[in-house]
Write a protein that holds these residues in place. Structure first.
Motif, PDB file in Angstrom:
ATOM      1  N   THR A 358       0.861  -1.181   0.000  1.00  0.00           N
ATOM      2  CA  THR A 358       0.000   0.000   0.000  1.00  0.00           C
ATOM      3  C   THR A 358       0.897   1.232   0.000  1.00  0.00           C
ATOM      4  O   THR A 358       1.773   1.372   0.858  1.00  0.00           O
ATOM      5  CB  THR A 358      -0.914   0.003   1.238  1.00  0.00           C
ATOM      6  N   ILE A 359       0.672   2.101  -0.980  1.00  0.00           N
ATOM      7  CA  ILE A 359       1.532   3.277  -1.111  1.00  0.00           C
ATOM      8  C   ILE A 359       0.709   4.532  -0.839  1.00  0.00           C
ATOM      9  O   ILE A 359      -0.363   4.720  -1.414  1.00  0.00           O
ATOM     10  CB  ILE A 359       2.123   3.381  -2.540  1.00  0.00           C
ATOM     11  N   GLY A 360       1.203   5.382   0.028  1.00  0.00           N
ATOM     12  CA  GLY A 360       0.596   6.698   0.241  1.00  0.00           C
ATOM     13  C   GLY A 360       1.479   7.737  -0.434  1.00  0.00           C
ATOM     14  O   GLY A 360       2.695   7.719  -0.268  1.00  0.00           O
ATOM     15  N   VAL A 361       0.850   8.620  -1.210  1.00  0.00           N
ATOM     16  CA  VAL A 361       1.627   9.655  -1.910  1.00  0.00           C
ATOM     17  C   VAL A 361       1.173  11.009  -1.382  1.00  0.00           C
ATOM     18  O   VAL A 361      -0.020  11.307  -1.380  1.00  0.00           O
ATOM     19  CB  VAL A 361       1.370   9.607  -3.434  1.00  0.00           C
ATOM     20  N   THR A 362       2.106  11.828  -0.943  1.00  0.00           N
ATOM     21  CA  THR A 362       1.722  13.137  -0.410  1.00  0.00           C
ATOM     22  C   THR A 362       2.904  14.094  -0.358  1.00  0.00           C
ATOM     23  O   THR A 362       3.991  13.706   0.056  1.00  0.00           O
ATOM     24  CB  THR A 362       1.080  13.007   0.996  1.00  0.00           C
ATOM     25  N   GLN A 363       2.650  15.335  -0.800  1.00  0.00           N
ATOM     26  CA  GLN A 363       3.724  16.322  -0.747  1.00  0.00           C
ATOM     27  C   GLN A 363       3.851  16.933   0.646  1.00  0.00           C
ATOM     28  O   GLN A 363       4.927  17.307   1.059  1.00  0.00           O
ATOM     29  CB  GLN A 363       3.570  17.407  -1.815  1.00  0.00           C
TER      30      GLN A 363
END
Ligand code: G6P
Length: 634
Positions: A358-363
């Motif tokens: 599970t990948i979370g992407v966030t700046q």
């Protein structure tokens, strides 16, 4: 979302609070305020609108207080009016509180306090907090405590009553030598100076004062006094935590001569991609030497071993990067991949598949929905047999953020701090993260020949100079073109296919975020199934038409739009320009590029077009209305 600052030390607090808020304004900017303790009383000044309104008011009322808290607001409960701006005071005006987050059970507490005679001045959830602290402080029990422990104990009791995600900074005129700071699922960091201490929602805002920082963890209550910082948990036990030294350069957060942060960040993209390549690509890897190591140094084993499925959770622009990631993970690494809005996944998670990454992407590293979605994924898989357990990976530029704390591993995109609310360089960097992940997996699973992997890497190596070419050769033409759309255009349509469909989405999002022009994006082939009804000569269509497997298809779809009188703007390669010129009224050209890596180039002219349209319209490019850079509420 909202930003919190606090200062206790030997300098005049107000200046420090205001300059801290300036660095946080990207989080919210519909009102602001500060509260200090002066001559035994709380001195609170607030103003509606941008921070300069508050600064103006404060300049008329300079005070030497050495302790204070401040806030910049992104409205949740109650309109952006001065009465709803923070800090909020208790009825007796002895306690001041700033909050970032949402108190879910505030109505119940408010009713309870009202029945005891408390009156409220605002519509906010926050105002219950100073009043509840005041109520707790009245109880006899607190009186038995030594004076130095009373405020802390009252705050501790109060926060145990609060439900929701929040960060707080609290001062009390009767305890003028302490700030109490609380973190519960909203970020808050402490800065350690020489005989002075700071608190701030964003560690980067501490950089001008100190590099020694401590990011509080959920459930921490910090007591800041001129002598030091003590940390407790919600049960009141003292806990030890140690500050670390940030190696960031404060210059990264300056505009450096650019008119806006967004423009500066667009121009930083070549350097960002270069840093990514230098960090992650193994220079000793050559396909013809049959290497027995990965071309990419991301070291994600074991969480990426034996994967059957990948699910990506993100919001906003990061969700668009995730869509490119899906394309790469499926087409390059051959792993079935799903992408969900984190806010949707939280409440309708997918059936559990074994061996899932599970990948979370966030700046920002702090988006409440993304964090909560990842945490719930961890929770629902806990206790199952090993192959079902959660493996969490974050792709972010904020290695010190909350997401990094909850994930097993991160891919640090090294994009640095992004200040402009509309994401640019962090999007490109997240996309690079997905190239690295899919190349690593493709190599380890032998999903594509090594020679193809080398070809893709070679292509990526050219990206920084190719972005520079776009910035050097296209900037003037794009600015000129932008004039055509700055006054009368009300709608835009963006189309793209395959790996460039997410670029159409991102181009449309950039435009609506900063220019307030309505823009929608569609997969080019879907136009004819509905959106085409919107077209006429007032609705320009931007077609992302990069040479490759779907180029002719996109051109045909663009022709369909042209036949409905739409002005057609094509994003394509320079070599293709003559031929594409028969189709497009205007062209935004990029250098020749492999279709698989073309999104990193095709997005650049679209960022610039949006930027120039908004700048020509005279809009606040870096802080567009209603938005915030770090969305820490659900
Ligand atoms: C906000 C920002 C967007 C960003 C989105 C997701 O809405 O204004 O620019 O794309 O949040 O943020 P994240 O930090 O999770 O990437």
């Amino acid at each position: 979302m909202c930003g919190i600052v606090g200062y206790i030390g030997t300098q005049a607090a107000t200046d420090i609070l205001i300059s801290g808020l300036e660095r946080l304004e990207y989080r919210g900017y519909d009102s602001a305020g500060v509260a200090t303790i002066l001559e035994g009383n709380i001195n609170c000044i607030k103003a509606k609108g941008k921070l300069y309104n508050l600064r103006e008011k404060i300049e008329r009322d300079v005070n030497p207080a050495q302790i204070g808290i401040g806030h910049t607001r992104w409205a949740t409960h109650g309109k952006p009016e001065e009465r709803n701006a923070h800090p909020h005071l208790d009825m007796e005006k002895r306690i001041a509180v700033v909050q970032n987050g949402i108190i879910e059970n505030y109505q119940q507490i408010r009713d309870e306090l009202k029945s005891k005679g408390y009156e409220f001045r605002s519509e906010t959830d926050t105002e219950v907090i100073p009043n509840l602290i005041a109520e707790v402080l009245k109880t006899a029990e607190e009186d038995f405590l030594p004076r130095y422990a009373r405020l802390l104990a009252a705050v501790q009791k109060t926060v145990n009553r609060l439900k929701g995600a929040f960060a707080l900074a609290i001062i009390c005129a009767d305890y003028p030598e302490e700030i109490i700071a609380v973190r519960q699922q909203a970020p808050l960091a402490i800065g350690f100076g020489q005989g002075e201490f700071f608190c701030n929602s964003d560690v980067t805002a501490l950089l001008p004062h100190t590099r020694a920082v401590l990011s509080l963890e959920n459930g921490d209550i910090a007591k800041l006094t001129p002598l030091g910082v003590e940390i407790y948990n919600f049960a009141g036990d003292r806990i030890s935590r140690f500050p670390r030294t940030l190696d960031w350069n404060p210059v990264q957060t300056e505009k450096q001569g650019f008119r806006h942060y967004m423009l500066k960040e667009i121009y930083e993209q070549p350097a960002v991609v270069r840093t990514c390549l230098d960090t992650y690509i193994n220079p000793n890897w050559h396909a013809d030497e049959n290497p027995d190591f990965s071309p990419v140094n991301i070291g994600l084993s074991p969480i990426t071993d034996d994967l059957e499925h990948i699910q990506i959770l993100a919001c906003g622009t990061s969700w668009h990067a995730a869509l490119i990631g899906k394309y790469l993970l499926e087409q390059v690494a051959g792993i079935p991949t799903t992408v969900d809005y984190a806010s949707e996944f939280r409440y309708s998670p997918k059936p559990i598949i074994p061996n899932t990454l599970t990948i979370g992407v966030t700046q920002s590293g702090e988006t409440a929905d993304t964090i909560a979605a990842l945490e719930s994924e961890r929770a629902r898989r806990a206790g199952l047999e090993p192959k079902f357990q959660a493996k969490l990976l974050a792709i972010t530029n904020r290695a010190e953020s909350s997401i990094a704390q909850i994930c097993d591993r991160i891919i640090d995109t090294h994009a640095g701090i992004e200040i402009g609310v509309a994401a640019t360089k962090t999007f490109v960097a997240q996309t690079m993260g997905f190239y690295f992940l899919s190349l690593d997996l493709a190599y380890r699973r032998q999903a594509i020949p090594n020679s193809r992997i080398e070809e893709i890497i070679e292509g990526l190596r050219h990206i920084p100079s190719q972005i520079e070419t776009i910035l050097d050769t296209q900037a003037d033409a794009i600015e000129e073109l932008a004039h055509d759309f700055a006054t009368e255009t009300e709608d835009f349509i963006f189309i793209g296919r395959g790996i460039n469909f997410p670029i159409a989405l991102e181009g449309a999002l950039k435009l609506k975020e900063i220019s307030y022009i309505h823009a929608e994006a569609y997969p080019a082939g879907e136009m004819k199934h509905g959106p085409i009804a919107l077209l006429d000569n007032k609705v320009p269509v931007v077609a992302v038409a990069m040479p490759g497997s779907v180029y002719e298809k996109v051109i045909s779809n663009a022709q369909e739009a042209k036949a409905r009188d739409a002005r057609l703007i094509g994003v394509t390669t320079a070599m293709n320009a003559t031929e594409a010129g028969h189709t497009f009224d205007d062209m935004l050209t990029v250098p020749e590029v492999d279709e698989l890596i073309s999104p990193i180039l095709s997005i650049i002219p679209l960022q610039m077009l949006s930027y120039h349209i908004a700048a020509i319209k005279g809009l606040d490019v870096d802080q567009p209305r209603n938005l915030a850079k770090s969305v820490t509420v659900e």
